[in-house]
Structures are given as C-alpha cells and as structure tokens.
Write a protein that holds these residues in place. Sequence first.
Motif, PDB file in Angstrom:
ATOM      1  N   GLY A 235       0.987  -1.266  -0.010  1.00  0.00           N
ATOM      2  CA  GLY A 235       0.056   0.070  -0.009  1.00  0.00           C
ATOM      3  C   GLY A 235       0.796   1.260  -0.079  1.00  0.00           C
TER       4      GLY A 235
ATOM      5  N   GLY B 244      -0.393   4.913  -0.638  1.00  0.00           N
ATOM      6  CA  GLY B 244      -1.473   5.413  -0.112  1.00  0.00           C
ATOM      7  C   GLY B 244      -1.152   6.535   0.878  1.00  0.00           C
ATOM      8  N   ALA B 245      -2.026   7.302   1.601  1.00  0.00           N
ATOM      9  CA  ALA B 245      -1.686   8.313   2.395  1.00  0.00           C
ATOM     10  C   ALA B 245      -0.747   7.777   3.677  1.00  0.00           C
ATOM     11  CB  ALA B 245      -3.062   8.859   3.143  1.00  0.00           C
TER      12      ALA B 245
ATOM     13  N   ALA C 251       1.620  -2.178  -4.424  1.00  0.00           N
ATOM     14  CA  ALA C 251       0.237  -1.423  -4.475  1.00  0.00           C
ATOM     15  C   ALA C 251      -0.460  -2.231  -5.213  1.00  0.00           C
ATOM     16  CB  ALA C 251       0.557  -0.056  -4.843  1.00  0.00           C
ATOM     17  N   SER C 252      -1.644  -1.705  -5.896  1.00  0.00           N
ATOM     18  CA  SER C 252      -2.587  -2.415  -6.989  1.00  0.00           C
ATOM     19  C   SER C 252      -1.820  -2.377  -8.121  1.00  0.00           C
ATOM     20  CB  SER C 252      -3.738  -1.900  -6.887  1.00  0.00           C
ATOM     21  OG  SER C 252      -3.892  -0.386  -7.343  1.00  0.00           O
TER      22      SER C 252
ATOM     23  N   SER D 120      -1.209   1.270  -9.944  1.00  0.00           N
ATOM     24  CA  SER D 120      -0.005   2.245  -9.797  1.00  0.00           C
ATOM     25  C   SER D 120       1.366   1.569 -10.026  1.00  0.00           C
ATOM     26  CB  SER D 120       0.126   2.376  -8.024  1.00  0.00           C
ATOM     27  OG  SER D 120      -1.003   2.982  -7.478  1.00  0.00           O
TER      28      SER D 120
ATOM     29  N   GLN E 112      -6.146   8.573   1.031  1.00  0.00           N
ATOM     30  CA  GLN E 112      -5.634   9.831  -0.019  1.00  0.00           C
ATOM     31  C   GLN E 112      -7.091  10.204  -0.632  1.00  0.00           C
ATOM     32  OE1 GLN E 112      -2.478  11.288   0.503  1.00  0.00           O
ATOM     33  NE2 GLN E 112      -3.547  12.675  -0.902  1.00  0.00           N
TER      34      GLN E 112
HETATM   35  P1  A2P Z   1      -3.128   1.981  -5.414  1.00  0.00           P
HETATM   36  O1  A2P Z   1      -2.684   3.484  -5.216  1.00  0.00           O
HETATM   37  O2  A2P Z   1      -2.530   1.256  -6.513  1.00  0.00           O
HETATM   38  O3  A2P Z   1      -4.649   1.797  -5.532  1.00  0.00           O
HETATM   39  P2  A2P Z   1      -5.287   4.965   1.128  1.00  0.00           P
HETATM   40  O4  A2P Z   1      -5.414   4.191   2.294  1.00  0.00           O
HETATM   41  O5  A2P Z   1      -4.670   6.161   0.841  1.00  0.00           O
HETATM   42  O6  A2P Z   1      -6.639   4.701   0.078  1.00  0.00           O
HETATM   43  O7  A2P Z   1      -4.154   3.923   0.144  1.00  0.00           O
HETATM   44  C1  A2P Z   1      -4.392   2.652   0.010  1.00  0.00           C
HETATM   45  C2  A2P Z   1      -3.171   1.874  -0.610  1.00  0.00           C
HETATM   46  O8  A2P Z   1      -3.508   0.242  -0.606  1.00  0.00           O
HETATM   47  C3  A2P Z   1      -2.700   2.289  -2.000  1.00  0.00           C
HETATM   48  O9  A2P Z   1      -1.175   2.158  -1.860  1.00  0.00           O
HETATM   49  C4  A2P Z   1      -3.459   1.227  -2.920  1.00  0.00           C
HETATM   50  O10 A2P Z   1      -2.809   1.003  -4.031  1.00  0.00           O
HETATM   51  C5  A2P Z   1      -3.299   0.080  -2.010  1.00  0.00           C
HETATM   52  N1  A2P Z   1      -4.336  -1.034  -2.261  1.00  0.00           N
HETATM   53  C6  A2P Z   1      -5.504  -1.016  -2.285  1.00  0.00           C
HETATM   54  N2  A2P Z   1      -6.132  -2.219  -2.602  1.00  0.00           N
HETATM   55  C7  A2P Z   1      -5.056  -3.070  -2.944  1.00  0.00           C
HETATM   56  C8  A2P Z   1      -4.894  -4.324  -3.280  1.00  0.00           C
HETATM   57  N3  A2P Z   1      -5.894  -5.219  -3.445  1.00  0.00           N
HETATM   58  N4  A2P Z   1      -3.607  -4.749  -3.387  1.00  0.00           N
HETATM   59  C9  A2P Z   1      -2.696  -4.190  -3.139  1.00  0.00           C
HETATM   60  N5  A2P Z   1      -2.644  -2.899  -2.814  1.00  0.00           N
HETATM   61  C10 A2P Z   1      -3.759  -2.329  -2.706  1.00  0.00           C
END
Ligand code: A2P
Length: 357
Positions: free
Chosen positions: A9, A12-13, A36-37, A40, A162
Amino acid sequence: KEYNVAILGATGAVGMRMVDQLANSTVPVKSLKLLASAHSAGKQMEFKGEKITVEETTNDSFDNVDLVLASAGGAASKKFLPEAVKRGAVCVDNTSAFRMDPEVPLVVPEVNPEQLKNHKGIIANPNCSTIQMVVALAPVFKKYGLKQVIVSTYQAASGAGQSALNEFYQQAKDYLDGKQMSADILPTAGDKKHYPLAFNLLPQIDVFEDEGYTHEEWKMIHETKKIMLNDMNATDLKVTATCVRVPVPISHGESVYFEVEDKNASADDIKKTISDAAGVTLQDDPDHQVYPQPLNAEGKRETFAGRIRPDQENKGCFNMWVVADNLLKGAAWNTVENAERLVDEDLVRVPKDHYQG
Ligand code: A2P
C-alpha cells in the motif's frame, strides 16, 4: 544484520509516510519493495535518494522478504499477509484485519511493547484514534489506575485515505467558488449515502454496527480494552466513544473524560505523569493559551496532551484534550516504531507455529 523490507500500500496516504518514516528509522534496510494495486504499477517513488518502481502485489511479491509494513486496507491484508508469513516474512499491519485476533499482538511501543515477543508472524497496529488515546492514558493508568473512559473524537479527513482527503479539498474549493459540492467517498466508502465534509461535521466513521455504534467507535472500545485489560492487567475498565469526522486534513483531536482509581490524584499529578511519559508531550498552559492543535501536530511523531482539568463535581475524574498526527503516530510511525523494536529485540523471524489464519 540487514533486512529485505516490503511496504504494502506504498502509494496510499499512510504508505507514502511509511516509506518516509522507514528512511528516517533505525531499521537496517537491505532492499525495499514498494507494493500497491495494478493501478499504480510502474509508478516511481523515492527512498533515501534512490528511485524505486512500484509493483503490483501478488503472493510471490513476498518471496525473500523479511519484514512487511502493510496499509492497503483490511481486504488486502487478509489476502496477502498470511501468504507473506508462510514465506517467512514478519508483518506489521496497520489495518483492522487482525487486530482482535487473540493470536495477534496489538502493539503501541510506548504502551505494551512486551507483547511483541508473542508474535506468530503478524503484529497489528491499533486504530489511529485508539493509539493516541492509549499513549496519553497508559502512564496515568500505571500510576493511578483507570476505571472509566468516555471519549469524543474530532477525526481528520486523511484517516479515510488519500482519495477521501482529495475529495475534501475539492469540496472546500467548490464551496468557496460557489459551486455545488459533490461527495462519493465520505463518510465511508462503500456505504449507501455520501455527504460533504467541508464546512460540515459527520458523526459517522466507518459503517454502523449493533446498538447504533459505528465500527470506528466499536474499534476504540474493544481495542482499548484488549490493550488495557489483557496486556496491562487492568481489572475492570469501562470505555465508550463517539467518533466524528471534522473538516481538518491531518491530525485527530480527542476530548477524553476519564476516571482514575486513586481518588487522591490531582490534575497536577496527572500533568506531571504525562509530561514524564515517553511519546507524549504536555502542552498545557491556559494562561498563555497553550494547548494541542492539529496544525501544530502535523508531521510530528509524538502525541500531544493538554487542557487537563478536574471534573468539579466528581473526585478522581478528569477532562483532557489529546492530538496526534493520525498518519504518523496513528499509523505510519507506530508501524515503523514497532519494526524498530522487532529489529532491536531480534524478533524479525517467523516462529514454527506461525499464524495460519
Ligand atoms: P493503489 O494506489 O495502487 O490503488 P489509501 O489508504 O490512501 O486509500 O491507500 C490505499 C493503498 O492500498 C494504496 O497504495 C493502494 O494502491 C493500495 N491497495 C488498495 N487495494 C489493494 C490491493 N488489493 N492490493 C494491493 N494494494 C492495494
């Protein structure tokens, strides 16, 4: 000894701040993976002056990883962390996925660090509002006992991630430009209705549970009890909470009313105890209008406490105002601080009877 670290993650924020807190920590990092997903993947982020490319998370991402810091939401933690543990990685999780699991220690380093040694591969961070409250209350509990806590929170937009923070800024701009505000995320993503936060107050954080409490309120009550009753041997503790989202970008405030067991404790005793404690700074000087504020707490690792005063009618009861950066002490810093302790105590290894889920 150096460690291969992964941040789940990272975009994210909280994740972005984990990268930064890790760079400014005592954890010896051999390599860093930013996960991340798919959305990103390919994005570049900086760690200690080095550019690192963000990767999409798969189970194999955790091969050869020693330590995972996770803040990608509960679903991602549930899916990936048991896989990471299976591959030998110790995980410090900032989501609510495992917090109430009896096999998972719920740790705030200033409060119950001795629980770290009981980990089976996963250590959980409490909820952001719980962390700052227990940092301020634990030293009081140790000295004077604690019978009851009644807390009302004033929680920042960034606690919802975020995209919620971006939504809040857009609403503020639209309002001042005389345009209609739109809301798609707050009060909580996935719920049926959405309301603007800008120039407003939302007495709903997370979804509603039984008896009219929100899940955030439920978390504050039960996580505080897990820490105080199980780990600190409090004999009895009543906790109740009202959680409110306020139009502040970063740093949560909390009005904490508490009752101690020792009826002879004075407000000065409570102030002295808090000012001597680790991780919390006393900002309490009404004559000079000194008290904790979100704008001043932003970017700081410690928790700030002030406005400590006795209930005029109930002996042994006090009011206090507590503020901390919800993204740092409430999340990224508490995670990295737990990681520092794991390294110091040589606990970055997964035991044979590891967490199975
Ligand atoms: P991405 O930025 O690629 O969507 P926040 O709490 O600020 O919303 O951030 C959530 C974080 O978790 C981001 O880095 C987001 O990546 C990541 N994320 C959300 N869902 C998944 C997932 N299924 N697998 C990996 N990372 C994830």
